[in-house]
Every structure is written in structure tokens, then in C-alpha cells.
Write an enzyme that holds these catalytic residues in place. Structure first.
Site, PDB file in Angstrom:
ATOM      1  N   ASP A  41       1.746  -3.159   8.309  1.00  0.00           N
ATOM      2  CA  ASP A  41       1.638  -1.875   9.017  1.00  0.00           C
ATOM      3  C   ASP A  41       1.118  -2.053  10.441  1.00  0.00           C
ATOM      4  O   ASP A  41       0.540  -1.132  11.010  1.00  0.00           O
ATOM      5  CB  ASP A  41       0.745  -0.906   8.242  1.00  0.00           C
ATOM      6  N   ARG A  84      22.364   5.654  20.648  1.00  0.00           N
ATOM      7  CA  ARG A  84      21.879   5.556  19.276  1.00  0.00           C
ATOM      8  C   ARG A  84      21.939   4.156  18.685  1.00  0.00           C
ATOM      9  O   ARG A  84      21.668   3.976  17.494  1.00  0.00           O
ATOM     10  CB  ARG A  84      22.674   6.514  18.387  1.00  0.00           C
ATOM     11  N   GLY A 100       0.796  -1.225   0.000  1.00  0.00           N
ATOM     12  CA  GLY A 100       0.000   0.000   0.000  1.00  0.00           C
ATOM     13  C   GLY A 100       0.826   1.270   0.000  1.00  0.00           C
ATOM     14  O   GLY A 100       1.972   1.305   0.442  1.00  0.00           O
ATOM     15  N   ARG A 133      -2.627   8.643   3.607  1.00  0.00           N
ATOM     16  CA  ARG A 133      -2.848   9.508   4.772  1.00  0.00           C
ATOM     17  C   ARG A 133      -1.577   9.789   5.568  1.00  0.00           C
ATOM     18  O   ARG A 133      -1.579  10.660   6.442  1.00  0.00           O
ATOM     19  CB  ARG A 133      -3.904   8.877   5.685  1.00  0.00           C
ATOM     20  N   GLU A 158     -18.622  -6.883   6.360  1.00  0.00           N
ATOM     21  CA  GLU A 158     -18.181  -5.493   6.421  1.00  0.00           C
ATOM     22  C   GLU A 158     -19.323  -4.620   6.936  1.00  0.00           C
ATOM     23  O   GLU A 158     -20.510  -4.901   6.702  1.00  0.00           O
ATOM     24  CB  GLU A 158     -17.718  -5.017   5.046  1.00  0.00           C
ATOM     25  N   ALA A 215      43.332  18.648  29.080  1.00  0.00           N
ATOM     26  CA  ALA A 215      42.176  19.390  28.581  1.00  0.00           C
ATOM     27  C   ALA A 215      42.554  20.218  27.352  1.00  0.00           C
ATOM     28  O   ALA A 215      43.685  20.685  27.223  1.00  0.00           O
ATOM     29  CB  ALA A 215      41.626  20.297  29.677  1.00  0.00           C
ATOM     30  N   ASN A 240      34.974  10.632  14.613  1.00  0.00           N
ATOM     31  CA  ASN A 240      35.012   9.320  13.962  1.00  0.00           C
ATOM     32  C   ASN A 240      34.707   9.357  12.472  1.00  0.00           C
ATOM     33  O   ASN A 240      34.891   8.361  11.781  1.00  0.00           O
ATOM     34  CB  ASN A 240      34.023   8.367  14.644  1.00  0.00           C
ATOM     35  N   THR A 282      -6.686  -7.296  -1.283  1.00  0.00           N
ATOM     36  CA  THR A 282      -5.889  -8.170  -0.421  1.00  0.00           C
ATOM     37  C   THR A 282      -5.878  -9.614  -0.900  1.00  0.00           C
ATOM     38  O   THR A 282      -4.865 -10.307  -0.805  1.00  0.00           O
ATOM     39  CB  THR A 282      -6.434  -8.112   1.010  1.00  0.00           C
TER      40      THR A 282
END
Length: 425
Positions: A105, A302, A10, A14, A157, A394, A355, A81
Site C-alpha cells: 500500500d 485514456r 490487509g 478505513r 513502538e 458532415a 468501436n 507481519t
């Protein structure tokens, strides 16, 4: 073994996005990825067929790079479907086992529910089982109509339902388990004589009953698991539901979460007891956090992060693809990426592991040995190794390997100009 068919063709109009609906993410994992993982984690399914359509190339590229037991099958044009499932017929023509059908979904479905669903199919000796759910307000859902013996008669339905049928609170959850050898012929006999001109998967229930096959419905225990994503609002709601599920698991296992309202933790993150998560932390991806750690406030993990016991990752510290061994502190305003950090290390405020080379697009590794002390506002330019016991002063920029127990300093000499302020004024 069982096969799965996952409907992911799909567009998701929306969602109002150029990204295909099933590739939207929760905690950096795609919606379809959650469904595939739930299926794979049952340990009962050996092959998944993903029905692709809208932006098929993007979806297929993600699937092929992420999973090795999947095959993408194109549905074009998209005619419903039932038509989507029929696209798999050439691949399962000689298969006589069971097939489960899911939607790509519904990221909240769990492996435990799928195992119970399949077990129910087996225990009732069913040929076709549909997953159902009980809703106080079943508006807009297809109603489950049962026979007197509790078997499944049909799915009606709402637009076609009588007043008595509309009063039914049991609805179609959109997940199916089929004895493929018996149900497969239905897909060659589906009709598209409806307003949409589509072939509906729900029509296989009527077909199976007409053939004298045993058709049942399994009622879901937690309705959240079939929450479908059709908009960004739905995506936000599902993220919140999933996060609350994860937080509750950690609280039950002895993790202290000071502010569940402001804490976000991915399902793939493992945390041991007596660790404390302070407010406003965001932990995504796959991570492993040991005992007696302190995370946050305002920390960001992360993914691919391993923290051993008694590690502190403090406020405004970001960690990615890094292992930190026990009794190490990174308390303030630092970035630690693509690193291996030993035990007993102190990372000063404002430390950065540099990095990433933006010209070559290469990410390199920083290795920090046991008992190393990194001074505040230091930059460690990877690839670089700082061996055991070394100290980095430092404000230093480290571009070479530092031997054990050495002092590394690149700070410019301090210059004092006496009475400069008075002369300027």
C-alpha cells in the site's frame, strides 16, 4: 538475483470500500501494481511473492493476469507481519540470496530508492537492513534506536517507548533487506506475546542482534516515498504527490504545462519537448506524445495512445488505444477509440469512432489514411477503413470502407418548406 515479498493481505477497513485496499488505483494502476513495478524496474529482482488474505481471489486474479514473475501466497488467518513473511518459507527454504520486504500500500516508492537501499545493504556488508525516515513529528511511528557505532539496535513502538526514545525523530519505514539464509531461522522463533497476539516483523531485528549479525538502517531521502494508503483521503493525497512528481519531470524536460494545478498525467506517459498541455487535461495509462503537440484544454487520453509530432487533440476530445500520426488535428468534441489515424488528417467537431458493439461486447478498429478529412458530427462504425485522401461529409454515418480520394456522404436531402413558420403561427 533477489526475491521480494510484498505484504498485501490487509482489508483496509478505513477505505470503507468493498474493493481490497491494494486494488484501489491511482491513474488506473493499482497500489500494489506500483510497488511491483518499482521492484521489477530495479532490474535486481527476479521473483515476487505477494502475500494475500482479504479477498485473496480478487487480488490473485489481478496479479496473475498482470505479472508473470509473481506468486501469490495466502495468509490465513492473518497473525501479523512476521507471520505473513513466514508464509513464504516453503518456497524459499533452499534460497540463500537476498530478500526485500515491502508493503503493498506504498505506491510512491521508487526504483531508484530501492536500488540505493540494496546498494547500502551491500556496501555495509549487512545481514539485515531496515529503511528509515526522518520526521519532525514522528508520532505513531516505531522509533529507530541506533547503537553508538550507528548500527541498528532495535525498533521501539511508540506505546513501548521511553520519553527519550519518543524524542527520536528517525522512524521505521517498513522496508527490509535480508540475507535470507541467515535471517530465515528467525521466522520460526518469533513470539506472539503481545496485546494483539500477533507475530511482528520488527522482532527479527532483536533476534538478529542476539545472533551477532550485522544490522543497519538506511535513511530515506524523500519521506513521500513511504506514504502508506489507509483511507480515501490518503489515496487522494498520494495521487496529488505522484502527479506533482510527474508534472515536474515533464516541465524539467521542456514540456509546457499551462496550469499544473488542473493537469493530471500518469507516470507511464512520455511527452517530448515543446508540447503544450492546456488546462484541465486528464491523461492516464501508458501513452507516448511527440514534439510540438497541443493537448486540451479539457482533453482526456485514456491509455495506449501514441501521438506523433505536431498533433492537436483539442477541447473535450477523448482518445483511447489510438495512434495518430504527425500533423493531424482533432480539435473539438470528438471520441477516437481503437483507431489508427494517418498524417495530415482533419477530424471535424463531434466525430465519433463507434468501436463497441454492446451485444457482442466486441471492440473493433477504425483505420483512417493520410490526408483524410472527416466532416463534423460524423459517425465511423467500426470495423471500417477510410483510405488516403477520402473526404467524409458532415453528418455522415460510415458503415463501409471508403476508397482513396472518394467523397462519402449519407446525409438526407435538404427539404425547404417555404412560409412554414408563418402558417404554424
Amino acid at each position: 538475483m533477489i526475491k521480494s515479498i510484498i505484504l498485501a493481505a490487509g482489508k483496509g477497513t478505513r477505505m470503507k470500500s468493498e474493493t481490497p485496499k491494494v486494488l484501489h488505483t491511482i491513474f488506473d494502476k493499482t497500489l500494489v501494481g506500483y510497488v511491483i513495478d518499482a521492484v521489477n524496474n530495479t532490474g535486481l529482482v527476479d521473483e515476487n511473492f505477494i502475500i494475500v488474505g482479504h479477498q485473496a481471489e480478487r487480488v490473485e486474479d489481478y496479479i496473475n493476469k498482470t505479472y508473470n514473475n509473481t506468486k501469490c501466497v495466502l495468509q490465513s488467518p492473518q497473525l501479523g507481519t512476521g507471520h505473513a513473511v513466514s508464509m513464504v518459507l516453503p518456497y524459499l527454504n533452499n534460497f540463500d540470496g537476498e530478500v526485500i520486504i515491502l508493503c503493498g500500500d506504498t505506491p510512491l516508492i521508487t526504483e531508484d530508492t530501492l536500488k540505493e537501499f540494496i546498494s547500502s545493504h551491500h556496501s555495509k556488508n549487512s545481514d539485515l537492513t531496515v529503511m528509515s525516515a526522518m520526521f519532525e513529528d514522528p508520532t505513531n511511528y516505531g522509533r529507530i534506536i541506533r547503537n553508538d557505532d550507528d548500527t541498528l539496535n532495535s525498533i521501539v513502538e511508540e506505546k513501548d517507548a521511553t520519553p527519550a526514545q519518543k524524542a527520536v525523530k528517525e522512524v521505521n519505514a517498513g522496508i527490509y533487506c535480508l540475507n535470507w539464509g541467515k535471517i530465515m531461522p528467525a521466522f520460526g522463533q518469533l513470539k506472539s506475546n503481545n496485546a494483539q497476539g500477533e507475530y511482528y516483523l520488527t522482532d527479527i531485528i532483536k533476534w538478529a542482534n542476539e545472533q551477532g549479525l550485522k544490522v543497519d538502517a538506511y535513511t530515506l531521502k524523500n519521506n513521500d516515498e513511504i506514504f502508506g494508503i489507509n483511507s480515501k483521503t490518503h489515496l487522494a493525497e498520494a495521487t496529488k504527490i505522484l502527479n506533482q512528481r510527474v508534472l515536474q519531470k515533464h516541465l524539467d524536460n521542456g514540456v509546457t504545462i499551462i496550469s499544473p494545478e488542473s493537469t493530471w498525467i500518469s507516470p507511464e506517459t512520455e511527452i517530448e519537448a515543446d508540447t503544450v498541455i492546456y488546462p484541465s487535461c486528464y491523461i492516464t495509462g501508458k501513452n507516448k506524445i511527440g514534439k510540438n503537440c497541443k493537448i486540451g484544454p479539457f482533453a482526456h487520453l485514456r491509455g495506449d495512445v501514441i501521438l506523433e509530432n505536431n498533433v492537436k487533440v483539442g477541447n473535450f476530445v477523448e482518445v483511447k488505444k489510438t495512434t495518430i500520426k504527425s500533423n493531424t488535428n482533432a480539435c473539438h468534441l470528438s471520441y477516437l477509440g481503437d483507431s489508427e489515424i494517418g498524417s495530415g488528417v482533419n477530424i471535424g467537431a463531434g466525430t465519433i469512432t463507434a468501436n463497441y458493439n454492446p451485444l457482442t461486447k466486441v471492440k473493433s478498429k477504425t483505420i483512417i489514411g493520410n490526408e483524410v478529412k472527416i466532416g463534423s458530427n460524423s459517425v465511423l462504425v467500426a470495423p471500417v477503413t477510410i483510405e488516403e485522401g477520402a473526404n467524409v461529409a458532415a453528418l455522415s454515418v460510415i458503415t463501409k470502407n471508403i476508397p482513396s480520394w472518394a467523397l462519402a456522404i449519407t446525409r438526407a436531402p435538404l427539404k425547404i418548406v417555404e412560409n412554414w413558420v408563418k402558417r404554424v403561427k
